[in-house]
Design an enzyme around this catalytic site. Sequence first.
Site, PDB file in Angstrom:
ATOM      1  N   GLY A 160     -15.181   2.637  20.694  1.00 47.55           N
ATOM      2  CA  GLY A 160     -15.331   1.440  21.262  1.00 47.55           C
ATOM      3  C   GLY A 160     -15.874   0.355  20.102  1.00 47.55           C
ATOM      4  N   GLU A 219       2.645   4.073  -3.966  1.00 45.66           N
ATOM      5  CA  GLU A 219       3.617   5.427  -4.256  1.00 45.66           C
ATOM      6  C   GLU A 219       4.808   5.568  -3.577  1.00 45.66           C
ATOM      7  OE1 GLU A 219       1.879   9.133  -5.550  1.00 45.66           O
ATOM      8  OE2 GLU A 219       0.423   7.989  -6.397  1.00 45.66           O
TER       9      GLU A 219
HETATM   10  C1  LIG Z   1      -4.412   0.222  -3.771  1.00 49.82           C
HETATM   11  C2  LIG Z   1      -2.838  -0.242  -4.735  1.00 49.82           C
HETATM   12  C3  LIG Z   1      -3.052   1.150  -5.277  1.00 49.82           C
HETATM   13  C4  LIG Z   1      -2.033   0.641  -6.232  1.00 49.82           C
HETATM   14  N1  LIG Z   1      -2.043   2.123  -7.760  1.00 49.82           N
HETATM   15  C5  LIG Z   1      -1.497   1.496  -8.305  1.00 49.82           C
HETATM   16  C6  LIG Z   1      -1.294   2.270  -9.716  1.00 49.82           C
HETATM   17  O1  LIG Z   1      -2.421   2.529  -9.808  1.00 49.82           O
HETATM   18  N2  LIG Z   1      -0.124   2.333 -10.319  1.00 49.82           N
HETATM   19  C7  LIG Z   1       0.758   1.218 -10.669  1.00 49.82           C
HETATM   20  O2  LIG Z   1       1.694   1.285 -11.274  1.00 49.82           O
HETATM   21  N3  LIG Z   1       1.112   0.715  -8.902  1.00 49.82           N
HETATM   22  C8  LIG Z   1      -0.247   0.884  -8.347  1.00 49.82           C
HETATM   23  N4  LIG Z   1       0.290   0.198  -7.276  1.00 49.82           N
HETATM   24  C9  LIG Z   1       1.566  -0.427  -7.244  1.00 49.82           C
HETATM   25  C10 LIG Z   1       2.524  -0.580  -5.612  1.00 49.82           C
HETATM   26  O3  LIG Z   1       3.082   1.243  -6.557  1.00 49.82           O
HETATM   27  C11 LIG Z   1       3.158  -1.294  -5.179  1.00 49.82           C
HETATM   28  O4  LIG Z   1       2.551  -2.355  -4.954  1.00 49.82           O
HETATM   29  C12 LIG Z   1       4.130  -1.062  -4.487  1.00 49.82           C
HETATM   30  O5  LIG Z   1       5.181  -0.068  -4.840  1.00 49.82           O
HETATM   31  C13 LIG Z   1       4.811  -2.191  -4.009  1.00 49.82           C
HETATM   32  O6  LIG Z   1       5.150  -2.916  -4.814  1.00 49.82           O
HETATM   33  P1  LIG Z   1       4.659  -4.789  -4.705  1.00 49.82           P
HETATM   34  O7  LIG Z   1       3.460  -4.628  -4.548  1.00 49.82           O
HETATM   35  O8  LIG Z   1       6.187  -5.211  -5.172  1.00 49.82           O
HETATM   36  O9  LIG Z   1       5.527  -4.360  -2.955  1.00 49.82           O
HETATM   37  P2  LIG Z   1       7.225  -4.812  -2.598  1.00 49.82           P
HETATM   38  O10 LIG Z   1       7.782  -4.546  -4.051  1.00 49.82           O
HETATM   39  O11 LIG Z   1       7.045  -6.653  -3.382  1.00 49.82           O
HETATM   40  O12 LIG Z   1       7.375  -4.284  -1.240  1.00 49.82           O
HETATM   41  C14 LIG Z   1       7.234  -5.321  -0.623  1.00 49.82           C
HETATM   42  C15 LIG Z   1       7.137  -4.868   0.611  1.00 49.82           C
HETATM   43  O13 LIG Z   1       9.065  -4.690   1.075  1.00 49.82           O
HETATM   44  C16 LIG Z   1       9.569  -3.671   2.076  1.00 49.82           C
HETATM   45  N5  LIG Z   1      10.279  -3.221   1.116  1.00 49.82           N
HETATM   46  C17 LIG Z   1      10.095  -2.701  -1.089  1.00 49.82           C
HETATM   47  N6  LIG Z   1      11.207  -2.195  -0.449  1.00 49.82           N
HETATM   48  C18 LIG Z   1      12.137  -2.488   0.250  1.00 49.82           C
HETATM   49  C19 LIG Z   1      13.679  -1.637   0.554  1.00 49.82           C
HETATM   50  N7  LIG Z   1      14.121  -1.060  -0.329  1.00 49.82           N
HETATM   51  N8  LIG Z   1      14.066  -1.610   2.053  1.00 49.82           N
HETATM   52  C20 LIG Z   1      13.530  -2.226   2.605  1.00 49.82           C
HETATM   53  N9  LIG Z   1      12.140  -2.708   2.587  1.00 49.82           N
HETATM   54  C21 LIG Z   1      11.700  -2.435   1.226  1.00 49.82           C
HETATM   55  C22 LIG Z   1       8.125  -2.801   2.206  1.00 49.82           C
HETATM   56  O14 LIG Z   1       7.284  -2.823   3.108  1.00 49.82           O
HETATM   57  C23 LIG Z   1       7.144  -3.311   0.820  1.00 49.82           C
HETATM   58  O15 LIG Z   1       5.696  -3.082   1.331  1.00 49.82           O
HETATM   59  C24 LIG Z   1      -0.924  -0.012  -6.519  1.00 49.82           C
HETATM   60  C25 LIG Z   1      -0.672  -0.885  -5.038  1.00 49.82           C
HETATM   61  C26 LIG Z   1      -1.823  -0.293  -3.956  1.00 49.82           C
HETATM   62  C27 LIG Z   1      -1.639  -1.596  -3.062  1.00 49.82           C
END
Ligand SMILES: Cc1cc2nc3c(=O)[nH]c(=O)nc-3n(C[C@H](O)[C@H](O)[C@H](O)COP(=O)(O)OP(=O)(O)OC[C@H]3O[C@@H](n4cnc5c(N)ncnc54)[C@H](O)[C@@H]3O)c2cc1C
Length: 381
Positions: free
Chosen positions: A340, A364
């Site tokens: 709640g 990841e």
């Molecule tokens: C809290 C946190 C900790 C992190 N720690 C690390 C770290 O230690 N080291 C590191 O290198 N990175 C790290 N990251 C980065 C993380 O790996 C990326 O945020 C992630 O890979 C997504 O990349 P982006 O944010 O650029 O989103 P984008 O690549 O722009 O993607 C946005 C969305 O598009 C959709 N999408 C993407 N590709 C596809 C596809 N092929 N088909 C369909 N849908 C798709 C998904 O819904 C995705 O969430 C971290 C992120 C967060 C939020």
Amino acid sequence: MPDRSFLTWPFFEDRHRDHAARLEAWCARNLPVDHQDVDAACVSLVRKLGEAGFLKASAVDPADPQPLDVRTLCITRETLARHDGLADFAFAMQGLGTGAISLFGTAEQQKWLGKTRTGEALSAFALSEPRSGSDVANMEMTATLDGGDYVLSGEKTWISNGGIADVYTVFARTGEAPGAKGISAFVVPADAPGLSVAERLEVIAPHPLARLAFDDVRVPASALIGKAGDGFKIAMSVLDVFRSTVGAAALGFARRALDETTARAGSRQLFGAPLFDLQMVQGHIADMALDIDAAALLVYRAAWTKDSGAPRVTREAAMAKLFATDKAQDVIDRAVQIHGGDGVRRGHIVESLYREIRALRIYEGASDVQKIVIARQVMGA
Ligand SMILES: Cc1cc2nc3c(=O)[nH]c(=O)nc-3n(C[C@H](O)[C@H](O)[C@H](O)COP(=O)(O)OP(=O)(O)OC[C@H]3O[C@@H](n4cnc5c(N)ncnc54)[C@H](O)[C@@H]3O)c2cc1C
């Protein structure tokens, strides 16, 4: 009391059960910690986990190199996450940040492991960039050979432990080929001239996170991990080990949500009876328990398969991560509902779980990307 019956499953050996019991006792004494200053809390957690010996599981012992035990990594993450998300984060980054060094590092590079396994040094994994998160192969940061050195230039973002790490595994374009085949991995000490924190990033569940600037950062050629051009393969091998551990952390959050929910359903009186007497509440609890057991089966199947010598567990790890993180989100949402108003009250454990779980479905490899990975594996593509 959390359900520990899964530890009797055939995936585990006595050493895993002993480890789980020791860690549980340690968590009961030491967690949760104060999260006001996340940097200080993380450094302190790493030191304490190191002193207690729990970081030994996070990286290979250079003196006696054995493969990383993924079941131990998963049990550790699940247990820590159940007690304190920041403790799980602190442990996880010691593994992810040094994964490439554990798997492919030279003896010289592996000297870092002596420090990260004891908690003397913190590590980070620098892959993502502002224009290449999911699309890793499109990274722009360059590493150019100059005499006997590589010169790294560009930006990394979303870097967990950014600003507090002592050593970074950094991926950069060395240009052997276009796309994925032209990327290499490097060990970069945090004090390398030209490496700086460009921005601290704040997220809904606070963790140390930063955007990093690499302004002509010079490292010796001996900082190259594995072969030039193998960086993408190295990153994927590291994620192959650690991806199922993200599912394990989600499992820990979900188990905590279920524990809080059963306690609440038993103690809260509504309409003259415990909340648990309402059949719709029982339905929620049944769905939560079902999702948790199914997620645990997938997570520990992936971990056991890897530990049993499978060279790659792409399909198993993707299924474990996708299912466990998505279902943990559902489980925690149900926990909020059953609590709640308290479920959304700032500072309540269920409210913090609701914030903690979200990023696990993004980093990841986002859930959508895991679906593509699974489909390709199923199709043999
Ligand atoms: C809290 C946190 C900790 C992190 N720690 C690390 C770290 O230690 N080291 C590191 O290198 N990175 C790290 N990251 C980065 C993380 O790996 C990326 O945020 C992630 O890979 C997504 O990349 P982006 O944010 O650029 O989103 P984008 O690549 O722009 O993607 C946005 C969305 O598009 C959709 N999408 C993407 N590709 C596809 C596809 N092929 N088909 C369909 N849908 C798709 C998904 O819904 C995705 O969430 C971290 C992120 C967060 C939020």
